[in-house]
Design an enzyme around this catalytic site. Sequence first.
Site, PDB file in Angstrom:
ATOM      1  N   GLY A  87      71.277 -15.278  68.244  1.00  0.00           N
ATOM      2  CA  GLY A  87      70.231 -15.024  67.247  1.00  0.00           C
ATOM      3  C   GLY A  87      68.920 -14.700  67.935  1.00  0.00           C
ATOM      4  O   GLY A  87      68.777 -14.842  69.150  1.00  0.00           O
ATOM      5  N   GLY A  89      66.024 -15.468  69.408  1.00  0.00           N
ATOM      6  CA  GLY A  89      65.404 -16.701  69.908  1.00  0.00           C
ATOM      7  C   GLY A  89      63.974 -16.484  70.360  1.00  0.00           C
ATOM      8  O   GLY A  89      63.233 -17.439  70.621  1.00  0.00           O
ATOM      9  N   ARG A  90      63.606 -15.232  70.505  1.00  0.00           N
ATOM     10  CA  ARG A  90      62.230 -14.947  70.913  1.00  0.00           C
ATOM     11  C   ARG A  90      61.753 -13.647  70.283  1.00  0.00           C
ATOM     12  O   ARG A  90      60.918 -12.949  70.852  1.00  0.00           O
ATOM     13  CB  ARG A  90      62.122 -14.860  72.422  1.00  0.00           C
ATOM     14  CG  ARG A  90      63.063 -13.846  73.027  1.00  0.00           C
ATOM     15  CD  ARG A  90      62.620 -13.475  74.384  1.00  0.00           C
ATOM     16  NE  ARG A  90      63.631 -12.658  75.013  1.00  0.00           N
ATOM     17  CZ  ARG A  90      63.465 -12.031  76.146  1.00  0.00           C
ATOM     18  NH1 ARG A  90      62.324 -12.158  76.779  1.00  0.00           N
ATOM     19  NH2 ARG A  90      64.404 -11.312  76.674  1.00  0.00           N
ATOM     20  N   ASP A 122      61.532 -20.925  75.234  1.00  0.00           N
ATOM     21  CA  ASP A 122      60.154 -21.033  74.733  1.00  0.00           C
ATOM     22  C   ASP A 122      59.794 -19.940  73.733  1.00  0.00           C
ATOM     23  O   ASP A 122      58.684 -19.902  73.203  1.00  0.00           O
ATOM     24  CB  ASP A 122      59.151 -21.027  75.904  1.00  0.00           C
ATOM     25  CG  ASP A 122      59.243 -19.746  76.735  1.00  0.00           C
ATOM     26  OD1 ASP A 122      60.041 -18.856  76.371  1.00  0.00           O
ATOM     27  OD2 ASP A 122      58.524 -19.648  77.740  1.00  0.00           O
ATOM     28  N   GLY A 123      60.720 -19.020  73.500  1.00  0.00           N
ATOM     29  CA  GLY A 123      60.450 -17.962  72.522  1.00  0.00           C
ATOM     30  C   GLY A 123      59.493 -16.894  73.009  1.00  0.00           C
ATOM     31  O   GLY A 123      59.102 -16.002  72.258  1.00  0.00           O
ATOM     32  N   ARG A 173      59.013  -3.391  69.141  1.00  0.00           N
ATOM     33  CA  ARG A 173      60.195  -2.543  69.291  1.00  0.00           C
ATOM     34  C   ARG A 173      60.525  -1.880  67.959  1.00  0.00           C
ATOM     35  O   ARG A 173      60.439  -2.495  66.909  1.00  0.00           O
ATOM     36  CB  ARG A 173      61.355  -3.417  69.766  1.00  0.00           C
ATOM     37  CG  ARG A 173      62.645  -2.675  69.951  1.00  0.00           C
ATOM     38  CD  ARG A 173      63.560  -3.374  70.916  1.00  0.00           C
ATOM     39  NE  ARG A 173      64.191  -4.555  70.347  1.00  0.00           N
ATOM     40  CZ  ARG A 173      65.078  -5.294  71.023  1.00  0.00           C
ATOM     41  NH1 ARG A 173      65.387  -5.003  72.264  1.00  0.00           N
ATOM     42  NH2 ARG A 173      65.616  -6.342  70.459  1.00  0.00           N
ATOM     43  N   ASP A 249      76.171  -8.696  72.117  1.00  0.00           N
ATOM     44  CA  ASP A 249      74.920  -8.836  71.340  1.00  0.00           C
ATOM     45  C   ASP A 249      73.922  -7.747  71.727  1.00  0.00           C
ATOM     46  O   ASP A 249      72.926  -7.544  71.043  1.00  0.00           O
ATOM     47  CB  ASP A 249      74.291 -10.223  71.538  1.00  0.00           C
ATOM     48  CG  ASP A 249      74.128 -10.581  73.005  1.00  0.00           C
ATOM     49  OD1 ASP A 249      75.130 -10.524  73.738  1.00  0.00           O
ATOM     50  OD2 ASP A 249      73.010 -10.892  73.427  1.00  0.00           O
ATOM     51  N   ASN A 250      74.202  -7.060  72.816  1.00  0.00           N
ATOM     52  CA  ASN A 250      73.315  -5.979  73.244  1.00  0.00           C
ATOM     53  C   ASN A 250      73.917  -4.606  72.970  1.00  0.00           C
ATOM     54  O   ASN A 250      73.597  -3.639  73.651  1.00  0.00           O
ATOM     55  CB  ASN A 250      72.995  -6.116  74.737  1.00  0.00           C
ATOM     56  CG  ASN A 250      72.181  -7.371  75.029  1.00  0.00           C
ATOM     57  OD1 ASN A 250      71.516  -7.907  74.138  1.00  0.00           O
ATOM     58  ND2 ASN A 250      72.239  -7.851  76.249  1.00  0.00           N
ATOM     59  N   ASP A 259      68.112  -3.472  74.170  1.00  0.00           N
ATOM     60  CA  ASP A 259      67.913  -4.621  75.056  1.00  0.00           C
ATOM     61  C   ASP A 259      67.892  -4.248  76.536  1.00  0.00           C
ATOM     62  O   ASP A 259      68.868  -4.402  77.256  1.00  0.00           O
ATOM     63  CB  ASP A 259      68.935  -5.727  74.778  1.00  0.00           C
ATOM     64  CG  ASP A 259      68.343  -6.721  73.787  1.00  0.00           C
ATOM     65  OD1 ASP A 259      67.192  -6.511  73.356  1.00  0.00           O
ATOM     66  OD2 ASP A 259      69.011  -7.716  73.446  1.00  0.00           O
TER      67      ASP A 259
HETATM   68  P1  AMP Z   1      68.554 -11.181  75.921  1.00  0.00           P
HETATM   69  O1  AMP Z   1      68.794 -11.544  77.346  1.00  0.00           O
HETATM   70  O2  AMP Z   1      67.150 -10.734  75.656  1.00  0.00           O
HETATM   71  O3  AMP Z   1      69.561 -10.238  75.383  1.00  0.00           O
HETATM   72  O4  AMP Z   1      68.713 -12.540  75.111  1.00  0.00           O
HETATM   73  C1  AMP Z   1      69.909 -13.220  74.963  1.00  0.00           C
HETATM   74  C2  AMP Z   1      69.696 -14.365  74.009  1.00  0.00           C
HETATM   75  O5  AMP Z   1      68.805 -15.324  74.580  1.00  0.00           O
HETATM   76  C3  AMP Z   1      69.066 -13.977  72.671  1.00  0.00           C
HETATM   77  O6  AMP Z   1      69.587 -14.830  71.678  1.00  0.00           O
HETATM   78  C4  AMP Z   1      67.612 -14.253  72.895  1.00  0.00           C
HETATM   79  O7  AMP Z   1      66.914 -14.473  71.703  1.00  0.00           O
HETATM   80  C5  AMP Z   1      67.670 -15.523  73.740  1.00  0.00           C
HETATM   81  N1  AMP Z   1      66.477 -15.684  74.571  1.00  0.00           N
HETATM   82  C6  AMP Z   1      66.143 -14.974  75.667  1.00  0.00           C
HETATM   83  N2  AMP Z   1      64.981 -15.391  76.178  1.00  0.00           N
HETATM   84  C7  AMP Z   1      64.540 -16.395  75.387  1.00  0.00           C
HETATM   85  C8  AMP Z   1      63.379 -17.243  75.390  1.00  0.00           C
HETATM   86  N3  AMP Z   1      62.437 -17.143  76.307  1.00  0.00           N
HETATM   87  N4  AMP Z   1      63.292 -18.153  74.402  1.00  0.00           N
HETATM   88  C9  AMP Z   1      64.238 -18.260  73.460  1.00  0.00           C
HETATM   89  N5  AMP Z   1      65.345 -17.507  73.409  1.00  0.00           N
HETATM   90  C10 AMP Z   1      65.505 -16.579  74.356  1.00  0.00           C
HETATM   91 MG    MG Z   2      69.916  -9.307  73.796  1.00  0.00          MG
END
Ligand code: AMP
Ligand code: MG
Length: 482
Positions: A87, A89-90, A122-123, A173, A249-250, A259
């Site tokens: 989901g 997360g940030r 940390d979002g 984005r 997810d990407n 992503d």
């Molecule tokens: P990504 O690597 O950007 O494709 O992220 C993979 C997953 O990790 C997704 O669910 C993101 O929302 C979550 N995520 C990545 N970085 C953070 C962060 N700093 N805080 C919270 N969730 C994160």
């Molecule tokens: Mg992603």
Amino acid sequence: MTIGWHFDNSYSKLSNNFKEEIKPTPVDNPELVILNKELANNLNLDFSKIDKKKLSEIFSGNSLPEGTKSIAQAYAGHQFGHFTMLGDGRAVLLGEHLVNKNKRFDIQFKGSGKTSFSRGGDGRAVLGPMLREYIISEAIHALNIPTTRSLAVVKTGEKVVRESLLQGAILTRVATSHIRVGTFQYIAATQNIDDLKTLVDYTVDRHYPEIESSKTKALDLLNLVMEKQCQLVIDWMRVGFIHGVMNTDNMAISGETIDYGPCAFMDYYDPKTVFSSIDKFGRYAFSNQPSITKWNLTRFAECLLPLIDKNQNKAIELATNKINSFEKKYQEKWLNMMKNKLGLFGVDKKDEFLIQDLLTWMHQKKVDYTNTFCHLMGEETQNEKIYEDKYFQDWKKRWNERSTNNNNSREKNIKLMRSVNPIVIPRNQKVEEALEEANLNNFKLLNQLVEILNKPYTKQENISIYQIPSILNEKYQTFCGT
Ligand code: AMP
Ligand code: MG
């Protein structure tokens, strides 16, 4: 003083099984770093009369446009082969901005604070990686490859804790949607068939209205997404792009590249090229990208099974047949793409050998992928000496003979080549240099790089330093940058 936002929030109207309603967390001291005026223009948005302070408030989420109903979207994903509920997360989806009342674009903030999907994170996001996404996504767009776009980056004025204290940032984005293979996996995992139907209908309505009244909608959707993803990975192979983290997810259902994490462009040709520090086993190496695309599409097909046929065995058979047509489709498209790169018209049984022999030579001699096609188009490259190589000269004779045996002029061949072979790509050291400077509050290199990458197929003056294969080469590593 109207900017021109027209928000309509269809995804937020879906049930809470699909999302969480949440606003971006305000930040301390936002400061605009870069704004994409050309994209703003395409979106019928006018920021020209807004001062920088106000723009910083807007693109940090401190001041939300009217009509937004922001949400974090639920999704799951196979990350390096392992299934996880994820989901946003940030990230927060502000809503969908309508252009001319009918074109719908997700406007999303990445790095906008915690959500219920943050799983201990940390979002937040860091300046370097957000600018990296800006540079590369816009370069991919200019290369005529479907992608999410980047509208703006702001610094938040807050520090983000990673291996050291880094500058926080938010990327705006723009995407035709953020529906991923992982979105289907999330809903499929809840085993709620009504939600799955809702998601299929929503996706078809938004991306593939041509199959709206089909009696085999789910199977047709699989077919169309497969077409789009097959074409996408062909385009990546064409320009030497390595996504780096092709988790499910990407992978966007729209067929857009999404992503940008540890992605990078290959310099010298090596099918096994991996830049990502976390890709220890080369799962997402350059030449693995087509088979991973197929693997991801298989996960997508699994989600759709209950809607493909009530009889599970029948559904599996139908989906499997569809998925198994991927290789043939890919091979055909690949051959065509490589023939375009070499400016070859017509059909010749020996074309595949001609192509493979060139690739093998580039691989063995560690020759730059992009520059080799530039050389063949008559562009001067950074290392002309390598092309004096005897094997290459012999190969070039065969290529010349093949090029002329279909009655097409050299001009016509070159025109075809120029439409698919970039003269400039985001060279790794140029990207790093721009990011290092940006970190020190100097955005000159960043802006120059973005401008040059905006016209990759056009001859531009003074760009030779952007054509040098990476000096960082074998040691070069990219990081996920969360
Ligand atoms: P990504 O690597 O950007 O494709 O992220 C993979 C997953 O990790 C997704 O669910 C993101 O929302 C979550 N995520 C990545 N970085 C953070 C962060 N700093 N805080 C919270 N969730 C994160
Ligand atoms: Mg992603």
